[in-house]
Design a protein around this motif. Structure first.
Motif, PDB file in Angstrom:
ATOM      1  N   PRO A  31      -6.306   5.033  13.637  1.00  0.00           N
ATOM      2  CA  PRO A  31      -6.314   6.190  12.743  1.00  0.00           C
ATOM      3  C   PRO A  31      -4.922   6.781  12.584  1.00  0.00           C
ATOM      4  N   GLY A  32      -4.760   7.560  11.530  1.00  0.00           N
ATOM      5  CA  GLY A  32      -3.497   8.238  11.310  1.00  0.00           C
ATOM      6  C   GLY A  32      -3.165   8.305   9.833  1.00  0.00           C
ATOM      7  N   LEU A  33      -2.036   8.948   9.553  1.00  0.00           N
ATOM      8  CA  LEU A  33      -1.614   9.196   8.183  1.00  0.00           C
ATOM      9  C   LEU A  33      -0.172   8.748   8.023  1.00  0.00           C
ATOM     10  N   ALA A  34       0.116   7.998   6.961  1.00  0.00           N
ATOM     11  CA  ALA A  34       1.479   7.533   6.711  1.00  0.00           C
ATOM     12  C   ALA A  34       1.735   7.499   5.211  1.00  0.00           C
ATOM     13  N   LEU A  35       2.966   7.858   4.829  1.00  0.00           N
ATOM     14  CA  LEU A  35       3.363   7.858   3.431  1.00  0.00           C
ATOM     15  C   LEU A  35       4.689   7.123   3.305  1.00  0.00           C
ATOM     16  N   GLY A  36       4.826   6.290   2.273  1.00  0.00           N
ATOM     17  CA  GLY A  36       6.101   5.622   2.088  1.00  0.00           C
ATOM     18  C   GLY A  36       6.010   4.441   1.156  1.00  0.00           C
ATOM     19  N   PRO A  37       7.154   3.789   0.950  1.00  0.00           N
ATOM     20  CA  PRO A  37       7.183   2.616   0.065  1.00  0.00           C
ATOM     21  C   PRO A  37       6.608   1.388   0.748  1.00  0.00           C
ATOM     22  N   VAL A  38       6.097   0.485  -0.050  1.00  0.00           N
ATOM     23  CA  VAL A  38       5.505  -0.760   0.455  1.00  0.00           C
ATOM     24  C   VAL A  38       6.595  -1.799   0.682  1.00  0.00           C
ATOM     25  N   HIS A  39       6.493  -2.499   1.807  1.00  0.00           N
ATOM     26  CA  HIS A  39       7.255  -3.730   2.003  1.00  0.00           C
ATOM     27  C   HIS A  39       6.245  -4.823   2.306  1.00  0.00           C
ATOM     28  N   ARG A  40       6.265  -5.873   1.486  1.00  0.00           N
ATOM     29  CA  ARG A  40       5.285  -6.944   1.625  1.00  0.00           C
ATOM     30  C   ARG A  40       5.823  -8.063   2.503  1.00  0.00           C
ATOM     31  N   LYS A  41       4.948  -8.566   3.350  1.00  0.00           N
ATOM     32  CA  LYS A  41       5.235  -9.752   4.145  1.00  0.00           C
ATOM     33  C   LYS A  41       4.257 -10.835   3.684  1.00  0.00           C
ATOM     34  N   ASP A  42       4.711 -11.656   2.773  1.00  0.00           N
ATOM     35  CA  ASP A  42       3.823 -12.623   2.129  1.00  0.00           C
ATOM     36  C   ASP A  42       3.968 -14.025   2.689  1.00  0.00           C
ATOM     37  N   GLY A 224       0.057   3.913  18.194  1.00  0.00           N
ATOM     38  CA  GLY A 224      -0.226   5.025  17.288  1.00  0.00           C
ATOM     39  C   GLY A 224       0.221   4.748  15.866  1.00  0.00           C
ATOM     40  N   VAL A 225       0.274   3.451  15.480  1.00  0.00           N
ATOM     41  CA  VAL A 225       0.655   3.076  14.117  1.00  0.00           C
ATOM     42  C   VAL A 225      -0.599   3.071  13.253  1.00  0.00           C
ATOM     43  N   PRO A 226      -0.691   3.941  12.230  1.00  0.00           N
ATOM     44  CA  PRO A 226      -1.876   3.919  11.363  1.00  0.00           C
ATOM     45  C   PRO A 226      -2.075   2.533  10.772  1.00  0.00           C
ATOM     46  N   VAL A 244       2.771   4.363  -1.415  1.00  0.00           N
ATOM     47  CA  VAL A 244       1.369   4.452  -1.014  1.00  0.00           C
ATOM     48  C   VAL A 244       1.176   5.555   0.015  1.00  0.00           C
ATOM     49  N   ILE A 245      -0.020   6.092   0.017  1.00  0.00           N
ATOM     50  CA  ILE A 245      -0.465   7.010   1.070  1.00  0.00           C
ATOM     51  C   ILE A 245      -1.550   6.280   1.838  1.00  0.00           C
ATOM     52  N   LEU A 246      -1.297   6.037   3.105  1.00  0.00           N
ATOM     53  CA  LEU A 246      -2.254   5.351   3.972  1.00  0.00           C
ATOM     54  C   LEU A 246      -2.954   6.399   4.833  1.00  0.00           C
ATOM     55  N   ASP A 247      -4.198   6.660   4.520  1.00  0.00           N
ATOM     56  CA  ASP A 247      -5.021   7.564   5.317  1.00  0.00           C
ATOM     57  C   ASP A 247      -5.987   6.688   6.120  1.00  0.00           C
ATOM     58  N   ALA A 248      -5.480   6.189   7.256  1.00  0.00           N
ATOM     59  CA  ALA A 248      -6.257   5.228   8.041  1.00  0.00           C
ATOM     60  C   ALA A 248      -7.435   5.888   8.735  1.00  0.00           C
ATOM     61  N   SER A 249      -7.405   7.197   8.888  1.00  0.00           N
ATOM     62  CA  SER A 249      -8.560   7.887   9.471  1.00  0.00           C
ATOM     63  C   SER A 249      -9.752   7.841   8.522  1.00  0.00           C
ATOM     64  N   GLU A 250      -9.461   7.900   7.229  1.00  0.00           N
ATOM     65  CA  GLU A 250     -10.515   7.901   6.210  1.00  0.00           C
ATOM     66  C   GLU A 250     -10.807   6.509   5.670  1.00  0.00           C
ATOM     67  N   GLY A 251      -9.947   5.515   6.017  1.00  0.00           N
ATOM     68  CA  GLY A 251     -10.127   4.178   5.471  1.00  0.00           C
ATOM     69  C   GLY A 251      -9.718   4.080   4.018  1.00  0.00           C
ATOM     70  N   ARG A 252      -8.655   4.814   3.644  1.00  0.00           N
ATOM     71  CA  ARG A 252      -8.285   4.937   2.236  1.00  0.00           C
ATOM     72  C   ARG A 252      -6.798   4.630   2.046  1.00  0.00           C
ATOM     73  N   VAL A 253      -6.475   3.937   0.930  1.00  0.00           N
ATOM     74  CA  VAL A 253      -5.095   3.731   0.504  1.00  0.00           C
ATOM     75  C   VAL A 253      -4.963   4.258  -0.919  1.00  0.00           C
ATOM     76  N   LEU A 306      -8.576  14.891   7.745  1.00  0.00           N
ATOM     77  CA  LEU A 306      -9.175  14.376   8.979  1.00  0.00           C
ATOM     78  C   LEU A 306      -8.169  14.234  10.124  1.00  0.00           C
ATOM     79  N   PRO A 307      -6.925  13.743   9.889  1.00  0.00           N
ATOM     80  CA  PRO A 307      -5.977  13.682  11.006  1.00  0.00           C
ATOM     81  C   PRO A 307      -5.718  15.039  11.659  1.00  0.00           C
ATOM     82  N   GLU A 308      -5.663  16.103  10.852  1.00  0.00           N
ATOM     83  CA  GLU A 308      -5.475  17.435  11.431  1.00  0.00           C
ATOM     84  C   GLU A 308      -6.687  17.837  12.274  1.00  0.00           C
TER      85      GLU A 308
END
Length: 608
Positions: A31-42, A224-226, A244-253, A306-308
């Motif tokens: 769980p957790g919350l993270a915001l930032g640019p995407v870097h793809r590892k393809d 503790g990495v979302p 992207v906004i990664l709200d891993a607590s909610e299961g949402r991108v 939810l993280p709060e």
């Protein structure tokens, strides 16, 4: 500070198409919350070309293989040292599995045989061996063997990436590199991608595949990495550099959300980061908050995501005194579905099972441009169709939210409903009528329901403040929004810097009104809680306590300061100062009283 000059406007027909925002769902791993640019590892093993090498190049290929193995082992040893003290020692030992694969006789001999006997290039030999093991292990209905396949694939990709880095620059394909901290997007959850050795930070991880019990998942939770996995269609819909906004607590991108949503989540993310600091990690007790002479002050949480709530629950707060429900309504242009609201509110209730959780109904004015609430922006949104007015004007929105709260209220917490921007009791009655209609529909559908839900009113308008006694006859509790009430009583915009000094210290009119509200609530046997950060300033908090406030709903991140501020004065002194301030003619007459409390707080801080 250097400022960039604004770019000239391009011709209208050359303007790029607006980036479309979208929402993706997945399975939370950490769980957790993270915001930032995407870097793809393809990096995909299937894309490695099956090249052959001449006989006289075989020895060089074998030497390259062993050089890359040594570099991979060095990286893993370095990573193990880096993680010591940060994650449990048994989790660090996961990396020993990867080190063992680097020395595995079967792996080594299979790769070497393909080079020696079939003259395969090193990259092609590694890719074939890993792919063969991967297919075999995945066909077996055994979780342990599948995990071994993932680990071996991780090791193979690490070796292949090191081979890429050892090549001359003119022989390598340039991959986009992140310019700063980033959110990783990949096909599968992988330890090799979790740790960037170039000094940048992986803020969060989103993958299309991967399980909750994999070694990478265990390390993600420990660090503790979302982390979110099983996001269908991820790589087709998310590009390098997307925000992207990664709200891993909610299961949402949320991919490329608008500025309003970004601002909301940035504030939540900043609060969450501060709550993870050592000071914010304190677990509060019932007697943690008291004045210098031992008067107990009850503190509950004020949260907006939810993280709060998770952080507040981990801090052992008494409950959620106010949960701001607006975020889900700002994520998309469409109204959130009933199912998503139920899931969200249920997750909140579960965090505080057995304790009070207060959901404030939707409170958005027309400046937020939510089309299903307001057709257009009003001339004065703050005094227009906002709070309960907007909900009563859009009964379908109100009923959906009430149903979601009702259906989430069976999770064991004492769920309560708080009505915002109330003027008088008639609005409370109309909300209750809608509530009872929804409840009857759910009973006919045989949904499990709580026996009772308490209703409360937010006191922020002068009319509600003056009619507090009548409101107490309609509700079970009151919540005073200190900052909003001050703004409306003094007719001062709290966001206008020229007027900020009006909010820096107590105003006698505000204090008189607050004391009248507290007295009315006490007479009627109604609990009254004060919320908002402004109420906790050292120049204001003692006066509120002195006037009779014994309950606050506050963000977790400021509680350490609140605790120290309370401990810097006695109730007797606060009551005396409050009594004098109430009789003052103007705000300036209260400044000397405020300054004395600020000096006492500053002195206490110096001796910490």
């Amino acid at each position: 500070m250097t400022q960039e000059s604004p770019p000239s406007d391009p011709p209208q027909d050359s303007l790029p198409a607006p980036v479309q925002s979208l929402e993706l769902r997945g399975t939370p791993v950490a769980p957790g919350l993270a915001l930032g640019p995407v870097h793809r590892k393809d990096y995909d093993l299937d894309r490695v070309q099956a090249q052959r090498v001449p006989l006289d190049a075989i020895e060089a290929e074998l030497n390259r293989f062993h050089s890359s193995l040594r570099e991979s082992k060095r990286q893993l040893d370095e990573l193990k040292d880096k993680l010591k003290g940060k994650v449990p020692s048994d989790h660090i030992r996961i990396l020993d599995t990867h080190v063992a694969y680097l020395c595995d006789s079967v792996f080594l001999s299979d790769v070497e045989n393909l080079i020696l006997n079939e003259q395969m290039s090193l990259e092609a030999a590694i890719a074939k061996v890993i792919s063969d093991f991967d297919r075999i292990f995945r066909l077996v209905e055994n979780e342990l063997l599948r995990e071994r396949a993932v680990d071996l694939r991780d090791v193979g990709i690490r070796v292949l990436r090191n081979l890429e880095e050892l090549k001359p620059e003119d022989e390598t394909e340039a991959e986009p590199q992140p310019l700063g901290d980033y959110i990783l997007v990949a096909r599968e959850l992988s330890i090799v991608d979790m740790f960037h050795l170039g000094g940048l930070s992986v803020l969060g991880i989103i993958t299309e595949e991967g399980g909750l019990t994999s070694h990478a998942a265990i390390l993600a939770r420990s660090m503790g990495v979302p982390c979110l996995t099983a996001v269908e269609g991820l790589r087709e819909q998310v590009a390098e550099g997307d925000f992207v906004i990664l709200d891993a607590s909610e299961g949402r991108v949320l991919v490329n959300p608008d500025d309003v949503v970004r601002a909301q989540y940035r504030e939540a993310s900043a609060d969450h980061d501060r709550s993870q600091a050592p000071e914010g990690a304190v677990q509060w007790k019932a007697d943690s908050f008291q004045t210098k002479d031992g008067t107990q002050i009850a503190i509950s949480a004020n949260c907006g995501n939810l993280p709060e709530v998770t952080a507040a629950a981990a801090a052992h707060l008494a409950g959620v005194g106010l949960y701001r429900t607006e975020l889900l309504y700002l994520i998309d242009k469409q109204q959130p579905s009933l199912e998503s609201l139920i899931a969200h509110y249920t997750a909140i209730a579960r965090e505080f099972a057995g304790k009070e959780v207060t959901f404030r109904l939707l409170d958005l004015d027309s400046s937020f441009q939510v089309d299903y609430l307001h057709e257009q922006r009003e001339p004065n949104p703050a005094l227009g169709c906002t709070g309960v007015r907007a909900l009563l004007a859009q009964p379908a929105v109100l009923r959906r939210q009430l149903e979601a709260i009702l259906r989430a209220a069976v999770e064991g917490s004492a769920v309560r409903i708080l009505v915002p921007f109330v003027i008088d009791a008639s609005e409370i009655r109309r909300v209750k009528e809608a509530f009872f209609e929804v409840r009857m529909d759910l009973q006919r559908a045989r949904h499990p329901l709580p026996e009772k839900l308490e209703f409360g009113a937010v006191i922020e308008t002068p009319a509600a403040a003056m009619g507090a006694r009548a409101l107490c006859e309609e509700v079970d509790f009151l919540v005073v929004s200190y900052d909003s009430l001050t703004q409306y009583l003094l007719a001062c915009d709290r966001d206008q810097s020229e007027l900020s000094e009006r909010f820096d210290s107590i105003h006698p009119v505000v204090l008189r009104v607050l004391q009248a509200i507290l007295e009315a609530a006490q007479d009627e046997g109604t609990t009254c809680t004060v919320t908002d950060v402004g109420a906790t300033r050292p120049a204001i908090l003692p006066f509120l306590v002195g006037a009779g406030t014994r309950r606050f709903a506050l963000p977790s991140v400021i509680l350490a300061d609140v605790q120290r501020s309370l401990a810097s004065f006695t109730l007797e002194r606060a009551t005396e100062a409050s009594s004098r301030a109430i009789r003052a003619a103007c705000q300036a007459d209260c400044l000397s009283l405020s300054d004395s409390f600020v000096r006492a707080f500053d002195t206490a801080e110096e001796h910490r």
